[in-house]
Design a protein around this motif. Structure first.
Motif, short mmCIF file in Angstrom:
data_model
loop_
_atom_site.label_atom_id
_atom_site.label_comp_id
_atom_site.label_asym_id
_atom_site.label_seq_id
_atom_site.Cartn_x
_atom_site.Cartn_y
_atom_site.Cartn_z
N ALA A 185 0.83 -1.13 0.09
CA ALA A 185 0.15 0.10 0.12
C ALA A 185 0.55 1.31 -0.47
N TRP A 186 1.97 1.37 0.84
CA TRP A 186 2.84 2.35 0.89
C TRP A 186 3.85 3.05 -0.48
N HIS A 212 4.91 5.33 -6.08
CA HIS A 212 4.07 4.76 -7.25
C HIS A 212 3.29 6.00 -8.38
N ALA A 213 2.20 6.08 -6.85
CA ALA A 213 1.03 7.23 -7.88
C ALA A 213 1.93 8.67 -7.32
N ALA A 214 2.63 9.30 -6.45
CA ALA A 214 3.00 10.35 -5.57
C ALA A 214 1.86 10.82 -5.20
N ASP A 228 -7.23 11.78 -8.96
CA ASP A 228 -5.94 11.91 -9.36
C ASP A 228 -5.44 10.87 -9.31
N VAL A 229 -5.35 10.06 -8.91
CA VAL A 229 -4.93 8.65 -8.57
C VAL A 229 -6.25 7.47 -8.71
N GLY A 277 -2.60 12.53 -14.33
CA GLY A 277 -3.24 11.70 -13.14
C GLY A 277 -2.79 9.61 -13.23
N ALA A 278 -2.47 9.14 -12.62
CA ALA A 278 -1.75 8.29 -12.50
C ALA A 278 -2.66 6.78 -12.45
N PHE A 279 -2.58 5.51 -12.92
CA PHE A 279 -3.19 4.02 -12.35
C PHE A 279 -2.07 3.38 -12.20
#
Length: 310
Positions: free
Chosen positions: A132-133, A139-141, A210-211, A234-236
């Motif tokens: 999770a961290w 990775h997602a910042a 955003d993520v 954003g990030a996936f």
């Protein structure tokens, strides 16, 4: 010592409780008396041989890579740890594991165990909390003020992701079924989508995040729909399936493979002891039940994070 091992790939029937050699601490290692070890869903395909190209094991193999326990032996070159120290660790996934009375562990993966929870229960923390961290912050910042959608928040990784994101000042939308809804809500999710009642894209129609963190094994079509919920730029991030590389709109896609990180694990332990991160254990079982736990997992009937105790 007693250990659960398997001598070949196969169904849960290959898991047998038997006598095994007591581990010895090589240079850079310690030996732990196992207090608890957590079952992880990937234990099933590893045991079945479905991922042998990625996670090859040597037979006979002792499974389980999440562990909590007490150091009983310290090998040459190990500093900072002594016999009697209570620790937690995310062990190398293909090495002899913690489904045993004792296990050898690289000293470099250890963190002091949380003091505020039962030592056996602490085994439910390492790999899933690290996943999770790393997913959210490496990775997602992810940062304060952003919006996050977690697909599969009812699982082990999802529970920690909700808690960590909320502590970071993020607005969290989470999917959860009836069995896990109350727990996900207690973790602080701002919005909960019951995916069994309403398809996710329909439930969040008109919204972008955003993520998007995907913790569920999804089809290519479902994955593409999730990517479509990511805001421009954003990030996936997915722990299960790869995403399309050419998504457009500046959307980054990442498939996460978690790694053991002692410093990050120590930080997570600190948050547990500070009351900022809750370790949830749905069930505690004797180690002799490991084959039954595998069967329940395959049938989709496992109550949640399960700790096995030698």
């Amino acid at each position: 010592m007693k250990a659960v091992r398997y001598h070949s790939y196969g169904s849960s029937d290959v898991l047998v409780l038997e006598e095994a050699d007591h581990p010895v601490a090589d240079a850079g290692q310690v030996v732990l008396r196992v207090a608890g070890t957590a079952f992880n869903p990937v234990d099933v395909p590893i045991r079945a041989g479905m991922v042998r190209e990625v996670f090859p094991v040597r037979f006979p193999h002792i499974p389980n890579y999440d562990v909590s326990g007490v150091i009983t032996e310290v090998g040459d070159g190990v500093t900072g740890w002594s016999a009697g120290d209570a620790v937690v660790a995310f062990l190398p996934m293909t090495a002899p594991g913690a489904a045993a009375e004792y296990v050898a562990a690289p000293a470099g993966v250890l963190a002091a165990a949380p003091r505020s929870v039962d030592l056996a229960d602490a085994a439910a923390l390492p790999s899933v909390a690290l996943t999770a961290w790393q997913s959210l912050f490496e990775h997602a910042a992810l940062r304060a003020g952003q919006t996050l959608l977690i697909n599969g928040a009812g699982g082990g990784v999802g529970g920690y992701a909700v808690q960590l994101a909320k502590r970071a000042g993020v607005t969290v939308t989470a999917t959860a079924g009836a069995r896990s809804r109350a727990r996900v809500q207690a973790y602080g999710a701002d919005h909960i989508v019951d995916y069994t009642a309403t398809p996710l894209p329909e439930a969040v129609a008109g919204q972008r995040f955003d993520v998007v963190l995907n913790l569920v094994r999804t089809s290519p079509e479902e994955t593409a729909a999730l990517v479509g919920l990511v805001a421009d730029g954003g990030a996936f991030v997915s722990t299960t399936v790869p995403a399309p590389e050419d998504t457009g709109r500046g959307v980054r896609t990442v498939q996460v493979f978690a790694r053991s990180d002692a410093a990050q694990l120590a930080e997570l332990v600190k948050r547990v002891d500070a009351g900022e991160l809750k370790i949830d254990v749905a069930e505690r079982r004797p180690l002799t039940d490991l084959a039954a736990v595998h069967e329940l997992a395959v049938a989709g009937k496992l109550a949640g994070r399960t700790v096995l105790i030698p």
